[in-house]
Design a protein around this motif. Structure first.
Motif, PDB file in Angstrom:
ATOM      1  N   GLY A 291      -0.944 -24.308 -66.004  1.00  0.00           N
ATOM      2  CA  GLY A 291      -0.692 -24.014 -64.602  1.00  0.00           C
ATOM      3  C   GLY A 291      -1.234 -22.658 -64.190  1.00  0.00           C
ATOM      4  O   GLY A 291      -1.309 -21.723 -64.994  1.00  0.00           O
ATOM      5  N   ILE A 292      -1.628 -22.548 -62.920  1.00  0.00           N
ATOM      6  CA  ILE A 292      -2.087 -21.270 -62.376  1.00  0.00           C
ATOM      7  C   ILE A 292      -1.435 -21.055 -61.014  1.00  0.00           C
ATOM      8  O   ILE A 292      -1.056 -22.014 -60.337  1.00  0.00           O
ATOM      9  N   ALA A 293      -1.303 -19.787 -60.627  1.00  0.00           N
ATOM     10  CA  ALA A 293      -0.682 -19.464 -59.331  1.00  0.00           C
ATOM     11  C   ALA A 293      -1.219 -18.127 -58.846  1.00  0.00           C
ATOM     12  O   ALA A 293      -1.347 -17.178 -59.631  1.00  0.00           O
ATOM     13  N   MET A 294      -1.517 -18.056 -57.552  1.00  0.00           N
ATOM     14  CA  MET A 294      -2.057 -16.842 -56.942  1.00  0.00           C
ATOM     15  C   MET A 294      -1.000 -16.190 -56.064  1.00  0.00           C
ATOM     16  O   MET A 294      -0.361 -16.840 -55.237  1.00  0.00           O
ATOM     17  N   THR A 295      -0.813 -14.863 -56.232  1.00  0.00           N
ATOM     18  CA  THR A 295       0.141 -14.126 -55.411  1.00  0.00           C
ATOM     19  C   THR A 295      -0.516 -13.690 -54.110  1.00  0.00           C
ATOM     20  O   THR A 295      -1.740 -13.768 -53.949  1.00  0.00           O
ATOM     21  N   THR A 296       0.292 -13.195 -53.181  1.00  0.00           N
ATOM     22  CA  THR A 296      -0.246 -12.740 -51.899  1.00  0.00           C
ATOM     23  C   THR A 296      -1.129 -11.501 -52.044  1.00  0.00           C
ATOM     24  O   THR A 296      -1.972 -11.251 -51.184  1.00  0.00           O
ATOM     25  N   ASP A 297      -0.925 -10.738 -53.109  1.00  0.00           N
ATOM     26  CA  ASP A 297      -1.794  -9.579 -53.339  1.00  0.00           C
ATOM     27  C   ASP A 297      -2.949  -9.921 -54.275  1.00  0.00           C
ATOM     28  O   ASP A 297      -3.575  -9.048 -54.880  1.00  0.00           O
ATOM     29  N   LEU A 298      -3.249 -11.226 -54.379  1.00  0.00           N
ATOM     30  CA  LEU A 298      -4.428 -11.748 -55.076  1.00  0.00           C
ATOM     31  C   LEU A 298      -4.457 -11.403 -56.568  1.00  0.00           C
ATOM     32  O   LEU A 298      -5.472 -10.968 -57.119  1.00  0.00           O
ATOM     33  N   VAL A 299      -3.327 -11.630 -57.194  1.00  0.00           N
ATOM     34  CA  VAL A 299      -3.257 -11.601 -58.653  1.00  0.00           C
ATOM     35  C   VAL A 299      -3.083 -13.044 -59.108  1.00  0.00           C
ATOM     36  O   VAL A 299      -2.189 -13.755 -58.622  1.00  0.00           O
ATOM     37  N   LEU A 300      -3.959 -13.480 -60.012  1.00  0.00           N
ATOM     38  CA  LEU A 300      -3.878 -14.852 -60.507  1.00  0.00           C
ATOM     39  C   LEU A 300      -3.139 -14.864 -61.837  1.00  0.00           C
ATOM     40  O   LEU A 300      -3.514 -14.185 -62.792  1.00  0.00           O
ATOM     41  N   PHE A 301      -2.071 -15.666 -61.900  1.00  0.00           N
ATOM     42  CA  PHE A 301      -1.343 -15.879 -63.142  1.00  0.00           C
ATOM     43  C   PHE A 301      -1.825 -17.188 -63.763  1.00  0.00           C
ATOM     44  O   PHE A 301      -2.002 -18.186 -63.061  1.00  0.00           O
ATOM     45  N   VAL A 302      -2.023 -17.161 -65.063  1.00  0.00           N
ATOM     46  CA  VAL A 302      -2.493 -18.330 -65.801  1.00  0.00           C
ATOM     47  C   VAL A 302      -1.544 -18.583 -66.971  1.00  0.00           C
ATOM     48  O   VAL A 302      -1.376 -17.717 -67.837  1.00  0.00           O
ATOM     49  N   GLY A 303      -0.917 -19.755 -66.976  1.00  0.00           N
ATOM     50  CA  GLY A 303      -0.104 -20.155 -68.116  1.00  0.00           C
ATOM     51  C   GLY A 303      -0.975 -20.795 -69.181  1.00  0.00           C
ATOM     52  O   GLY A 303      -2.051 -21.318 -68.895  1.00  0.00           O
ATOM     53  N   THR A 304      -0.515 -20.753 -70.429  1.00  0.00           N
ATOM     54  CA  THR A 304      -1.242 -21.398 -71.516  1.00  0.00           C
ATOM     55  C   THR A 304      -0.251 -22.184 -72.376  1.00  0.00           C
ATOM     56  O   THR A 304       0.946 -21.958 -72.313  1.00  0.00           O
ATOM     57  N   PHE A 305      -0.784 -23.072 -73.210  1.00  0.00           N
ATOM     58  CA  PHE A 305       0.066 -23.876 -74.072  1.00  0.00           C
ATOM     59  C   PHE A 305       0.496 -23.148 -75.336  1.00  0.00           C
ATOM     60  O   PHE A 305       1.353 -23.633 -76.060  1.00  0.00           O
ATOM     61  N   MET A 306      -0.117 -21.973 -75.635  1.00  0.00           N
ATOM     62  CA  MET A 306       0.274 -21.316 -76.875  1.00  0.00           C
ATOM     63  C   MET A 306       0.298 -19.804 -76.795  1.00  0.00           C
ATOM     64  O   MET A 306       0.839 -19.159 -77.686  1.00  0.00           O
ATOM     65  N   ASP A 307      -0.260 -19.224 -75.764  1.00  0.00           N
ATOM     66  CA  ASP A 307      -0.347 -17.772 -75.691  1.00  0.00           C
ATOM     67  C   ASP A 307       0.354 -17.196 -74.475  1.00  0.00           C
ATOM     68  O   ASP A 307      -0.032 -16.147 -73.955  1.00  0.00           O
ATOM     69  N   GLY A 308       1.370 -17.873 -73.990  1.00  0.00           N
ATOM     70  CA  GLY A 308       2.184 -17.326 -72.918  1.00  0.00           C
ATOM     71  C   GLY A 308       1.444 -17.210 -71.598  1.00  0.00           C
ATOM     72  O   GLY A 308       0.695 -18.100 -71.199  1.00  0.00           O
ATOM     73  N   LEU A 309       1.636 -16.090 -70.953  1.00  0.00           N
ATOM     74  CA  LEU A 309       1.150 -15.902 -69.584  1.00  0.00           C
ATOM     75  C   LEU A 309       0.135 -14.769 -69.532  1.00  0.00           C
ATOM     76  O   LEU A 309       0.285 -13.735 -70.177  1.00  0.00           O
ATOM     77  N   ARG A 310      -0.898 -14.968 -68.723  1.00  0.00           N
ATOM     78  CA  ARG A 310      -1.910 -13.937 -68.502  1.00  0.00           C
ATOM     79  C   ARG A 310      -2.067 -13.711 -67.007  1.00  0.00           C
ATOM     80  O   ARG A 310      -1.773 -14.594 -66.215  1.00  0.00           O
ATOM     81  N   ARG A 311      -2.539 -12.548 -66.645  1.00  0.00           N
ATOM     82  CA  ARG A 311      -2.780 -12.284 -65.227  1.00  0.00           C
ATOM     83  C   ARG A 311      -4.124 -11.600 -65.046  1.00  0.00           C
ATOM     84  O   ARG A 311      -4.573 -10.805 -65.873  1.00  0.00           O
ATOM     85  N   TYR A 312      -4.767 -11.934 -63.929  1.00  0.00           N
ATOM     86  CA  TYR A 312      -6.094 -11.441 -63.619  1.00  0.00           C
ATOM     87  C   TYR A 312      -6.120 -10.967 -62.166  1.00  0.00           C
ATOM     88  O   TYR A 312      -5.570 -11.643 -61.292  1.00  0.00           O
ATOM     89  N   SER A 313      -6.791  -9.893 -61.904  1.00  0.00           N
ATOM     90  CA  SER A 313      -7.055  -9.490 -60.535  1.00  0.00           C
ATOM     91  C   SER A 313      -8.139 -10.402 -59.977  1.00  0.00           C
ATOM     92  O   SER A 313      -9.178 -10.628 -60.632  1.00  0.00           O
ATOM     93  N   TYR A 314      -7.918 -10.950 -58.796  1.00  0.00           N
ATOM     94  CA  TYR A 314      -8.907 -11.864 -58.235  1.00  0.00           C
ATOM     95  C   TYR A 314     -10.237 -11.170 -58.017  1.00  0.00           C
ATOM     96  O   TYR A 314     -11.297 -11.760 -58.187  1.00  0.00           O
ATOM     97  N   TRP A 315     -10.194  -9.906 -57.654  1.00  0.00           N
ATOM     98  CA  TRP A 315     -11.423  -9.173 -57.363  1.00  0.00           C
ATOM     99  C   TRP A 315     -12.050  -8.576 -58.611  1.00  0.00           C
ATOM    100  O   TRP A 315     -13.175  -8.131 -58.606  1.00  0.00           O
ATOM    101  N   LYS A 316     -11.285  -8.555 -59.716  1.00  0.00           N
ATOM    102  CA  LYS A 316     -11.714  -8.015 -61.016  1.00  0.00           C
ATOM    103  C   LYS A 316     -12.923  -7.111 -60.884  1.00  0.00           C
ATOM    104  O   LYS A 316     -13.910  -7.183 -61.600  1.00  0.00           O
TER     105      LYS A 316
END
Length: 316
Positions: A291-316
């Motif tokens: 699953g993935i989800a984008m916040t209003t301040d454009l941070v993308l959260f990415v779930g994984t099946f084995m490594d928990g949660l990661r987050r990325y700045s949309y503008w990176k």
């Protein structure tokens, strides 16, 4: 039967659980911003309440994500049948994690937590993959509210993603390739879409600009575009680029982000044209994104099946 295929639902659930556990046990740890370990803890089965947890007790195996109407991030764990929520602390630099739904849903029979949604009254909807039900909880206190969908007429077969709209709730039914519509009282309305073209529907996303509904079709390796009102197929995107798509998230400039579970990537497409823009995220230990989800301040959260949660700045 699902699209002409005969299969045991118990076998599907057992296989899915086994694959998830094996991926959890055999994986190596990556390194990117937020990685959490999983430790089994006893939970109370006769009640459910929100409980703050440490990073050490946060599961590494996550499935669906959503941003609630309260601005909090919610994540379901298929393996542990739990739902968690996160918020930044007062410093704005550290995340606080809360177990909102404990193992088994607090004794109500939640088995294989998948799709989640939060309404304006902060009620949390949780799909139960193995029992064909949707439960509701108070997302603030964790109190169990009711059995929202019980599927007495057998329309559902292993529910996955939930999409809460102003006048209805859509449920992706994984094993019989359907998108089902329920009113806000939990009553069945219609089969909005069904067929082989949806093969293994996972997540859904509205696209108001084209009056469309995007559905990640896991076994088709593409995103299917349906007419939001009639449910008829309008087209697809991602064929040849996606490998077992799961999560969907809207992004600025009419772009669509899609997690590609098998290729360990998050891809970016133009939502209207369907053309591939680029590979938004890959590598750095990103393994089996869900699953993935984008916040209003454009941070993308990415779930994984084995490594928990990661987050990325949309503008990176």
């Amino acid at each position: 039967m699902a699209g002409g295929r005969t299969i045991s639902r118990s076998a599907v659930y057992l296989l899915a659980s086994l694959l998830l556990v094996l991926s959890f046990l055999s994986g190596t740890r990556g390194s990117y911003m937020h990685l959490f370990d999983f430790k089994v803890k006893d939970t109370t089965v006769n009640s459910n309440r929100v409980e703050e947890v440490s990073h050490d007790s946060f599961p590494r195996s996550l499935h669906h994500l959503t941003i609630g109407r309260d601005g909090m991030l919610y994540a379901s764990s298929f393996v542990t049948s739990e739902v968690y929520a996160a918020m930044l602390d007062d410093s704005g630099h550290h995340w606080r994690w809360f177990r909102v739904v404990s193992r088994g849903g607090g004794g109500v029979g939640l088995d294989g937590a998948t799709g989640i949604a939060v309404d304006d009254d902060l009620r949390l909807y949780v799909a139960s993959f193995a029992t064909d039900q949707v439960f509701r909880y108070n997302s603030v206190t964790g109190e169990y509210l009711d059995l929202f969908i019980n599927d007495e007429h057998h329309h559902l077969d292993c529910p996955e993603g939930l999409l809460l709209l102003p006048d209805r709730l859509l449920v992706a039914s994984f094993l019989n390739d359907r998108i089902l519509s329920y009113d806000l009282g939990g009553r069945f309305l219609e089969i909005l879409g069904q067929g082989w073209h949806l093969d293994g529907p996972q997540a859904m996303l509205s696209h108001p600009l084209t009056n469309s509904l995007f559905v990640s079709a896991y076994h088709r390796d593409e995103v299917v575009i349906l007419d939001a009102k009639t449910g008829k197929k309008k087209g697809t995107l991602g064929k040849g680029h996606l490998s077992r798509p799961v999560g969907l998230a809207a992004a600025p400039d009419d772009q669509l982000l899609v997690s590609s579970h098998k290729s360990n990537e998050v891809l970016r497409f133009n939502a209207s044209s369907g053309k591939l823009v680029d590979v938004f995220a890959a590598g750095h230990g990103l393994w089996a994104p869900t699953g993935i989800a984008m916040t209003t301040d454009l941070v993308l959260f990415v779930g994984t099946f084995m490594d928990g949660l990661r987050r990325y700045s949309y503008w990176k």
